[in-house]
Design a protein around this motif. Sequence first.
Motif, PDB file in Angstrom:
ATOM      1  N   PRO A   1      94.049 -38.460  41.201  1.00 47.06           N
ATOM      2  CA  PRO A   1      93.183 -37.532  42.329  1.00 47.06           C
ATOM      3  C   PRO A   1      91.655 -37.510  41.517  1.00 47.06           C
ATOM      4  CG  PRO A   1      95.271 -36.557  41.508  1.00 47.06           C
ATOM      5  CD  PRO A   1      95.063 -37.830  40.730  1.00 47.06           C
ATOM      6  N   THR A   2      91.517 -37.639  40.283  1.00 43.78           N
ATOM      7  CA  THR A   2      90.072 -37.547  39.782  1.00 43.78           C
ATOM      8  C   THR A   2      89.558 -38.761  40.165  1.00 43.78           C
ATOM      9  OG1 THR A   2      91.056 -36.187  37.732  1.00 43.78           O
ATOM     10  CG2 THR A   2      88.614 -37.241  37.691  1.00 43.78           C
ATOM     11  N   ILE A   3      89.924 -40.070  39.893  1.00 45.42           N
ATOM     12  CA  ILE A   3      89.416 -41.092  40.410  1.00 45.42           C
ATOM     13  C   ILE A   3      89.058 -41.219  41.841  1.00 45.42           C
ATOM     14  CG2 ILE A   3      89.862 -43.587  40.466  1.00 45.42           C
ATOM     15  CD1 ILE A   3      91.743 -43.509  37.870  1.00 45.42           C
ATOM     16  N   ARG A   4      90.047 -40.868  42.684  1.00 44.73           N
ATOM     17  CA  ARG A   4      89.838 -40.931  44.003  1.00 44.73           C
ATOM     18  C   ARG A   4      88.508 -39.966  44.509  1.00 44.73           C
ATOM     19  NH1 ARG A   4      95.003 -39.558  45.032  1.00 44.73           N
ATOM     20  NH2 ARG A   4      95.812 -41.734  44.998  1.00 44.73           N
ATOM     21  N   ARG A   5      88.406 -39.084  43.765  1.00 43.62           N
ATOM     22  CA  ARG A   5      87.217 -37.930  44.218  1.00 43.62           C
ATOM     23  C   ARG A   5      85.840 -38.878  43.253  1.00 43.62           C
ATOM     24  NH1 ARG A   5      84.369 -35.886  47.245  1.00 43.62           N
ATOM     25  NH2 ARG A   5      82.890 -34.087  46.458  1.00 43.62           N
ATOM     26  N   LEU A   6      85.845 -39.122  42.349  1.00 44.42           N
ATOM     27  CA  LEU A   6      84.670 -39.946  41.830  1.00 44.42           C
ATOM     28  C   LEU A   6      84.280 -41.326  42.541  1.00 44.42           C
ATOM     29  CD1 LEU A   6      85.693 -40.054  37.865  1.00 44.42           C
ATOM     30  CD2 LEU A   6      83.950 -38.577  39.105  1.00 44.42           C
ATOM     31  N   VAL A   7      85.216 -41.937  43.071  1.00 44.67           N
ATOM     32  CA  VAL A   7      85.048 -43.404  43.760  1.00 44.67           C
ATOM     33  C   VAL A   7      84.437 -42.776  45.218  1.00 44.67           C
ATOM     34  CG1 VAL A   7      86.073 -45.226  45.014  1.00 44.67           C
ATOM     35  CG2 VAL A   7      86.719 -44.731  42.859  1.00 44.67           C
ATOM     36  N   GLU A   8      84.907 -41.807  45.789  1.00 43.85           N
ATOM     37  CA  GLU A   8      84.636 -41.241  46.905  1.00 43.85           C
ATOM     38  C   GLU A   8      83.113 -40.764  47.022  1.00 43.85           C
ATOM     39  OE1 GLU A   8      88.007 -38.445  48.748  1.00 43.85           O
ATOM     40  OE2 GLU A   8      86.451 -37.289  48.077  1.00 43.85           O
ATOM     41  N   ILE A   9      82.561 -40.300  45.820  1.00 45.86           N
ATOM     42  CA  ILE A   9      81.149 -39.732  45.616  1.00 45.86           C
ATOM     43  C   ILE A   9      80.540 -40.824  44.971  1.00 45.86           C
ATOM     44  CG2 ILE A   9      81.613 -37.278  45.645  1.00 45.86           C
ATOM     45  CD1 ILE A   9      81.423 -37.401  42.616  1.00 45.86           C
ATOM     46  N   GLY A  10      80.990 -42.037  45.086  1.00 47.70           N
ATOM     47  CA  GLY A  10      79.976 -43.164  44.591  1.00 47.70           C
ATOM     48  C   GLY A  10      80.071 -43.470  43.268  1.00 47.70           C
ATOM     49  N   ILE A  11      81.025 -43.058  42.490  1.00 42.37           N
ATOM     50  CA  ILE A  11      81.120 -43.468  40.909  1.00 42.37           C
ATOM     51  C   ILE A  11      82.355 -44.468  40.909  1.00 42.37           C
ATOM     52  CG2 ILE A  11      81.038 -42.433  38.473  1.00 42.37           C
ATOM     53  CD1 ILE A  11      80.126 -39.787  39.484  1.00 42.37           C
ATOM     54  N   PRO A  12      82.017 -45.511  40.449  1.00 44.38           N
ATOM     55  CA  PRO A  12      82.991 -46.499  40.434  1.00 44.38           C
ATOM     56  C   PRO A  12      83.849 -46.356  38.944  1.00 44.38           C
ATOM     57  CG  PRO A  12      81.038 -47.559  40.900  1.00 44.38           C
ATOM     58  CD  PRO A  12      80.508 -46.106  40.585  1.00 44.38           C
ATOM     59  N   VAL A  13      85.015 -46.583  38.834  1.00 42.74           N
ATOM     60  CA  VAL A  13      85.957 -46.063  37.865  1.00 42.74           C
ATOM     61  C   VAL A  13      86.670 -47.205  37.503  1.00 42.74           C
ATOM     62  CG1 VAL A  13      87.662 -44.693  36.947  1.00 42.74           C
ATOM     63  CG2 VAL A  13      86.077 -43.781  38.765  1.00 42.74           C
ATOM     64  N   MET A  14      86.689 -47.375  36.070  1.00 42.93           N
ATOM     65  CA  MET A  14      87.616 -48.365  35.355  1.00 42.93           C
ATOM     66  C   MET A  14      88.714 -47.543  34.753  1.00 42.93           C
ATOM     67  SD  MET A  14      86.502 -50.787  32.391  1.00 42.93           S
ATOM     68  CE  MET A  14      86.540 -52.399  32.480  1.00 42.93           C
ATOM     69  N   GLY A  15      89.943 -48.113  35.068  1.00 43.11           N
ATOM     70  CA  GLY A  15      90.970 -47.437  34.512  1.00 43.11           C
ATOM     71  C   GLY A  15      91.529 -47.870  33.148  1.00 43.11           C
ATOM     72  N   HIS A  16      92.269 -47.362  32.354  1.00 43.69           N
ATOM     73  CA  HIS A  16      92.648 -47.808  30.680  1.00 43.69           C
ATOM     74  C   HIS A  16      94.214 -47.229  30.715  1.00 43.69           C
ATOM     75  CE1 HIS A  16      91.326 -47.998  26.447  1.00 43.69           C
ATOM     76  NE2 HIS A  16      92.647 -48.427  26.910  1.00 43.69           N
ATOM     77  N   LEU A  17      95.214 -48.338  30.565  1.00 42.67           N
ATOM     78  CA  LEU A  17      96.753 -48.322  30.572  1.00 42.67           C
ATOM     79  C   LEU A  17      97.207 -48.697  29.259  1.00 42.67           C
ATOM     80  CD1 LEU A  17      97.940 -48.784  34.137  1.00 42.67           C
ATOM     81  CD2 LEU A  17      97.365 -46.595  33.063  1.00 42.67           C
ATOM     82  N   GLY A  18      98.318 -48.595  28.950  1.00 40.89           N
ATOM     83  CA  GLY A  18      98.704 -49.016  27.602  1.00 40.89           C
ATOM     84  C   GLY A  18      98.606 -48.238  26.505  1.00 40.89           C
ATOM     85  N   PHE A  19      98.230 -48.779  25.569  1.00 38.66           N
ATOM     86  CA  PHE A  19      97.818 -47.778  24.336  1.00 38.66           C
ATOM     87  C   PHE A  19      96.496 -47.250  24.831  1.00 38.66           C
ATOM     88  CE2 PHE A  19      95.358 -46.764  20.634  1.00 38.66           C
ATOM     89  CZ  PHE A  19      96.241 -45.823  19.982  1.00 38.66           C
ATOM     90  N   THR A  20      96.420 -45.732  25.056  1.00 37.79           N
ATOM     91  CA  THR A  20      95.266 -45.220  25.461  1.00 37.79           C
ATOM     92  C   THR A  20      94.878 -44.233  24.258  1.00 37.79           C
ATOM     93  OG1 THR A  20      96.646 -43.679  26.496  1.00 37.79           O
ATOM     94  CG2 THR A  20      95.374 -45.138  27.749  1.00 37.79           C
ATOM     95  N   PRO A  21      93.865 -44.474  23.274  1.00 35.47           N
ATOM     96  CA  PRO A  21      93.662 -43.985  22.076  1.00 35.47           C
ATOM     97  C   PRO A  21      93.505 -42.573  22.312  1.00 35.47           C
ATOM     98  CG  PRO A  21      92.114 -45.977  22.380  1.00 35.47           C
ATOM     99  CD  PRO A  21      93.069 -45.997  23.729  1.00 35.47           C
ATOM    100  N   GLN A  22      93.036 -42.015  23.301  1.00 31.68           N
ATOM    101  CA  GLN A  22      93.115 -40.386  23.383  1.00 31.68           C
ATOM    102  C   GLN A  22      94.368 -39.756  23.562  1.00 31.68           C
ATOM    103  OE1 GLN A  22      90.464 -39.442  26.699  1.00 31.68           O
ATOM    104  NE2 GLN A  22      88.862 -40.833  26.023  1.00 31.68           N
ATOM    105  N   SER A  23      95.244 -40.503  23.466  1.00 29.83           N
ATOM    106  CA  SER A  23      96.731 -40.058  23.511  1.00 29.83           C
ATOM    107  C   SER A  23      97.618 -40.335  22.143  1.00 29.83           C
ATOM    108  CB  SER A  23      97.754 -40.665  24.514  1.00 29.83           C
ATOM    109  OG  SER A  23      96.920 -40.147  25.939  1.00 29.83           O
ATOM    110  N   VAL A  24      96.643 -40.687  21.085  1.00 29.30           N
ATOM    111  CA  VAL A  24      97.291 -41.273  19.896  1.00 29.30           C
ATOM    112  C   VAL A  24      98.371 -40.102  19.423  1.00 29.30           C
ATOM    113  CG1 VAL A  24      95.320 -40.283  18.438  1.00 29.30           C
ATOM    114  CG2 VAL A  24      96.805 -42.466  17.676  1.00 29.30           C
ATOM    115  N   HIS A  25      97.904 -38.972  19.587  1.00 29.79           N
ATOM    116  CA  HIS A  25      98.929 -38.237  18.984  1.00 29.79           C
ATOM    117  C   HIS A  25     100.260 -37.929  19.759  1.00 29.79           C
ATOM    118  CE1 HIS A  25      96.114 -37.183  15.914  1.00 29.79           C
ATOM    119  NE2 HIS A  25      95.211 -36.363  16.740  1.00 29.79           N
TER     120      HIS A  25
END
Length: 266
Positions: free
Chosen positions: A124-148
């Motif tokens: 939902p966040t990506i959809r909104r950002l793209v809607e208002i003209g902010i292109p988004v790159m995703g990140h899957l697999g080992f996502t360092p912010q989820s290390v814990h």
Amino acid sequence: MNKKIRISTILKMKSEKQKITALTAYDYTFAYLLDESGVDLILVGDSCGNVCAGYETTLPVTMDEMLYHIKSVRRGVQHALLVGDMPFMSYQESIESAVHNAGRFMKEGGVEAVKLEGGEPVCPTIRRLVEIGIPVMGHLGFTPQSVHEFGGYGVRGASEIEAERIRKDALALEEAGAFSIVLEKVPAQLAKTVSESLKIPTIGIGAGVDCDGQVLVTYDLLGLFDKMQFRFARRYADLSGSIRKGVSDYCSDVRAGKFPSKEESY
Ligand code: KIV
């Protein structure tokens, strides 16, 4: 002369089966060196927290720290597509905070796209950002912010349940409007399947050769950050060795009165 790389260029490269090159930068000097060397995409990664600030994880990195690095890099980049990595808790709290912070990256930092970590929950966040003209790159697999949550730095997607989650998340990110997806530390076969299932490019890091592009932390590629060595990070130079040698030669010369010479004096 290198030409300006845009989102459309990155998408075209996938459709024309041209590999995309991406690297991280955190300051002006590295930014212009990478840009002049012809890399397609420069990511101001929150890995600056590890290699510049000396944090153990990327979690403490703040918006202000990211903006400092982004502005420094912006001044050095003319050709590459510039992407800014949204730090932990700058987009998870609410869509409004994500819009506010991604907006700061674009307006104050001059990035052309933002990257954020996660699958279906961030759509939902990506959809909104793209809607208002902010292109988004995703990140899957080992996502360092989820290390814990992961409980360590291991490969993600090795079990069939996790692999299926990653395949579904990748399709969800594409459907939400992401223009590309970083796949970090996933089995090469899974990255190949995901890459083949998408119209948008995958950019791999520790994800095998069949991704549509590759990204590395520049300090790893150049052997500058040598406190950790990752199997996936091929070293193309030994900057830490050169620096240690240069600095110790300088110290010896100063101590022996050999620096500066007459020619180096006024
Ligand atoms: O923060 C970073 O540098 C990254 C890349 C390694 C993809 O997210």
